[in-house]
Design an enzyme around this catalytic site. Structure first.
Site, PDB file in Angstrom:
ATOM      1  N   TYR A 104       0.869  -1.135  -0.080  1.00 48.38           N
ATOM      2  CA  TYR A 104       0.040  -0.098   0.148  1.00 48.38           C
ATOM      3  C   TYR A 104       0.873   1.080  -0.066  1.00 48.38           C
ATOM      4  CZ  TYR A 104      -3.948   2.919   0.871  1.00 48.38           C
ATOM      5  OH  TYR A 104      -4.916   3.806   0.992  1.00 48.38           O
ATOM      6  N   PHE A 150      -6.607  20.674 -24.363  1.00 46.84           N
ATOM      7  CA  PHE A 150      -7.309  19.299 -24.764  1.00 46.84           C
ATOM      8  C   PHE A 150      -8.544  19.450 -24.020  1.00 46.84           C
ATOM      9  CE2 PHE A 150      -7.886  14.903 -23.911  1.00 46.84           C
ATOM     10  CZ  PHE A 150      -8.074  14.286 -25.014  1.00 46.84           C
ATOM     11  N   ASP A 151      -9.491  18.624 -24.632  1.00 44.89           N
ATOM     12  CA  ASP A 151     -10.876  18.650 -24.106  1.00 44.89           C
ATOM     13  C   ASP A 151     -11.184  18.387 -22.687  1.00 44.89           C
ATOM     14  OD1 ASP A 151     -10.383  17.400 -26.727  1.00 44.89           O
ATOM     15  OD2 ASP A 151     -12.505  16.424 -26.647  1.00 44.89           O
ATOM     16  N   ASP A 178       1.158  20.045 -20.309  1.00 45.62           N
ATOM     17  CA  ASP A 178       0.400  18.828 -20.720  1.00 45.62           C
ATOM     18  C   ASP A 178       1.059  17.817 -21.687  1.00 45.62           C
ATOM     19  OD1 ASP A 178      -1.559  16.896 -21.442  1.00 45.62           O
ATOM     20  OD2 ASP A 178      -3.110  18.233 -22.069  1.00 45.62           O
ATOM     21  N   ALA A 205       1.193  14.416 -22.506  1.00 45.62           N
ATOM     22  CA  ALA A 205       0.642  13.065 -23.013  1.00 45.62           C
ATOM     23  C   ALA A 205       1.669  12.301 -24.170  1.00 45.62           C
ATOM     24  CB  ALA A 205      -0.458  13.125 -23.548  1.00 45.62           C
ATOM     25  N   LYS A 261      -0.339   7.451 -23.686  1.00 36.69           N
ATOM     26  CA  LYS A 261       0.121   7.669 -24.847  1.00 36.69           C
ATOM     27  C   LYS A 261       1.534   7.458 -24.465  1.00 36.69           C
ATOM     28  CE  LYS A 261      -3.847   9.994 -24.759  1.00 36.69           C
ATOM     29  NZ  LYS A 261      -4.404  11.263 -23.943  1.00 36.69           N
ATOM     30  N   HIS A 280     -21.727  12.748 -29.002  1.00 36.84           N
ATOM     31  CA  HIS A 280     -21.017  11.799 -30.049  1.00 36.84           C
ATOM     32  C   HIS A 280     -20.742  10.494 -29.616  1.00 36.84           C
ATOM     33  CE1 HIS A 280     -18.103  13.687 -27.623  1.00 36.84           C
ATOM     34  NE2 HIS A 280     -17.172  12.576 -27.738  1.00 36.84           N
TER      35      HIS A 280
HETATM   36  C1  LIG Z   1      -5.206  12.012 -23.727  1.00 34.50           C
HETATM   37  C2  LIG Z   1      -4.908  13.387 -23.139  1.00 34.50           C
HETATM   38  C3  LIG Z   1      -5.365  13.859 -21.937  1.00 34.50           C
HETATM   39  C4  LIG Z   1      -6.296  13.369 -21.006  1.00 34.50           C
HETATM   40  O1  LIG Z   1      -5.736  11.905 -20.633  1.00 34.50           O
HETATM   41  P1  LIG Z   1      -6.520  10.783 -20.075  1.00 34.50           P
HETATM   42  O2  LIG Z   1      -5.513   9.517 -20.076  1.00 34.50           O
HETATM   43  O3  LIG Z   1      -7.296  10.245 -21.266  1.00 34.50           O
HETATM   44  O4  LIG Z   1      -7.399  10.951 -19.130  1.00 34.50           O
HETATM   45  C5  LIG Z   1      -4.985  15.317 -21.503  1.00 34.50           C
HETATM   46  N1  LIG Z   1      -4.178  15.893 -22.243  1.00 34.50           N
HETATM   47  C6  LIG Z   1      -3.873  15.499 -23.597  1.00 34.50           C
HETATM   48  C7  LIG Z   1      -2.991  16.426 -24.568  1.00 34.50           C
HETATM   49  C8  LIG Z   1      -4.073  13.984 -24.178  1.00 34.50           C
HETATM   50  O5  LIG Z   1      -3.965  13.692 -25.300  1.00 34.50           O
END
Ligand SMILES: *Cc1c(COP(=O)(O)O)cnc(C)c1O
Length: 458
Positions: free
Chosen positions: A72, A124-125, A215, A217, A258, A450
């Site tokens: 843990y 990103f969204d 950010d 990814a 990613k 969507h």
């Molecule tokens: C995928 C992504 C996120 C969110 O990550 P999740 O693992 O899907 O929650 C944030 N920013 C970027 C640029 C991404 O491609």
């Protein structure tokens, strides 16, 4: 003559995927109400819905799964991952999370308040969602060139420095908790940010004593583009470039699905002990204790190994060049795609591909369905269906671009699969003028329609 690149791995285990007939696919997609999210994966031959969490792990990563420490607190797998994150990014403080948006949730709970503004490059969204959820505003400072699919620019993910300066001149400093730089910029099509741009953004952040958060990814793919396209970086290793990029910032959020080369996971890494300490409270509330944050020990071990592999040149070359190969093939056939080709996906321009289908009939959705029917390939619509309706008038919001994204999972499909995808698109392109009608929506959710919308063929 220079030798061509080839995959720096061989295949040890295979997973069967199902071929099917056109008649079967016509029946299945009708049963799925013409929504590709509604198809079970056994009805898909090549799945290009997303590159998130869909890649293959290496033998060494699977080895880490077997030696994972599930304690843990203070597991050896956690310590291994923390050490790797420090080695690769340079950041000292580290918090695991279950995926990228969870990292955003924890960090933004710490830093973002109502009325704040967060400048960045095409957030990103989920990033935008986590900012707006806190009644703050994301301000897009991406260069204008990013919004024209036909302009060739090496670094379409770059921040327009004048736009960023303007934000700092317009808002009081205490309203700007940080600047967020997305590498590569997912929302503009996997387009990279140059190291020169990172340096300039960093200079402004330092001048205004505002943290710069990445950010991250696809930070490794971004480093590959810097090495290939930016003067002075051609002889540096990917790991050197990554370290330099992160050295200009104060922290990062990461979706490990990613460039972490794992199927699930994420993290936050920081320089500031103060922000780290505040964030730990939210990690414990939302994710779990600070030495696992929603991740299994074994998965942290696999992520440590994945980060090391994702920052090797040979891997990245085969990854990014595979995407580019598919893109170039389509360009040769005359198929309209977004240029230059991004790091993780090829985007088809449906406005140019099927202008014969009225916009009101969701032409990008119609193209995505046709690609499935003809070839069993699943892409995703990034157009009017995704853009959804105006919150007030409830009328469709027609975006400038109607795209179909074909995202390529990492280390998953072969060169022959790329040839097959290209052949399917060539076939559809040859008969594109016959396409006259699209779809109507017969059922849709109040927001994020969507994923679940039902369509009827017109
Ligand atoms: C995928 C992504 C996120 C969110 O990550 P999740 O693992 O899907 O929650 C944030 N920013 C970027 C640029 C991404 O491609």
């Amino acid at each position: 003559m220079e030798l061509p690149y080839a995959e720096p791995y061989k295949i040890k285990m295979v997973e069967s995927i199902n071929r099917s007939t056109r008649e079967q696919r016509l029946k299945w997609i009708k049963e799925a109400n013409y929504n590709l999210f509604n198809l079970s994966s056994d009805k898909v031959f090549i799945d290009l819905l997303t590159d998130s969490g869909t890649g293959s792990m290496s033998d060494k990563q699977w080895g880490e799964i077997m030696v994972g420490d599930e304690s843990y607190a203070g597991s050896s797998s956690f310590l291994k991952l923390k050490k790797t994150v420090k080695k690769i990014t340079g950041f000292t403080y580290f918090l695991p999370t279950h995926q990228g948006r969870a990292a955003e949730n924890v960090l933004f709970s710490t830093l973002v308040k109502e009325g704040d503004v967060v400048p960045g490059n095409s957030h990103f969204d989920t990033t935008k969602g986590h900012i707006e959820f806190r009644k703050a505003t994301a301000i897009d400072c991406t260069i204008d060139e990013a919004f024209d699919t036909s302009i060739i620019h090496d670094f379409k993910g770059n921040v327009d420095i004048q736009k960023l300066k303007k934000v700092f001149e317009t808002y009081p400093l205490e309203k700007i908790p940080f600047v967020i730089l997305t590498i590569t910029c997912n929302s503009s099509g996997g387009q990279p940010v140059s190291i020169e741009n990172v340096r300039e953004v960093s200079k402004i952040c330092k001048k205004y004593k505002t943290p710069l958060i990445f950010d991250s990814a696809r930070f490794a793919e971004n480093a590959y583009f810097i090495k290939k396209r930016e003067k002075g970086y051609e002889n540096k290793t990917i790991k050197e470039i990554v370290k330099e990029v992160f050295s200009y910032g104060d922290g990062m959020t990461m979706s490990a699905k990613k460039d972490g080369l794992v199927n699930m996971g994420g993290f936050i890494a920081l320089n500031s002990e103060k922000i780290f300490k505040q964030a730990t409270v939210y990690t414990i509330m939302f994710e779990g204790f600070i030495t696992y944050g929603g991740m299994n020990g074994r998965d942290m071990g696999a992520l440590a190994q994945g980060l090391d592999e994702a920052t090797e040149f040979d891997y990245l070359e085969s990854r990014v060049e595979q995407v580019a190969y598919l893109g170039k093939k389509l360009v040769e056939y005359g198929v309209p795609v977004q240029q230059p080709i991004g790091g993780h996906a090829v985007f088809l321009d449906a406005n140019k591909f099927v202008p014969t289908i009225p916009r009101e009939e969701y032409r990008a959705q119609a193209l995505a369905i046709e690609i499935y029917v003809v070839g069993g390939i699943r892409g995703v619509e990034i157009g009017t269906v995704l853009a959804d309706r105006d919150p007030v008038t409830r009328e469709n919001r027609y975006p400038d671009l109607e795209l179909v994204r074909l995202a390529i999972p990492r280390r998953t499909y072969t060169h022959n699969h790329m040839e097959y995808i290209a052949a399917v698109l060539e076939k559809i392109y040859d008969t594109r003028k016959e396409a006259k009608s699209g779809f109507e929506i017969i059922d849709e959710a109040p927001i994020m329609r969507h994923f679940t919308a039902k369509f009827r063929k017109i």
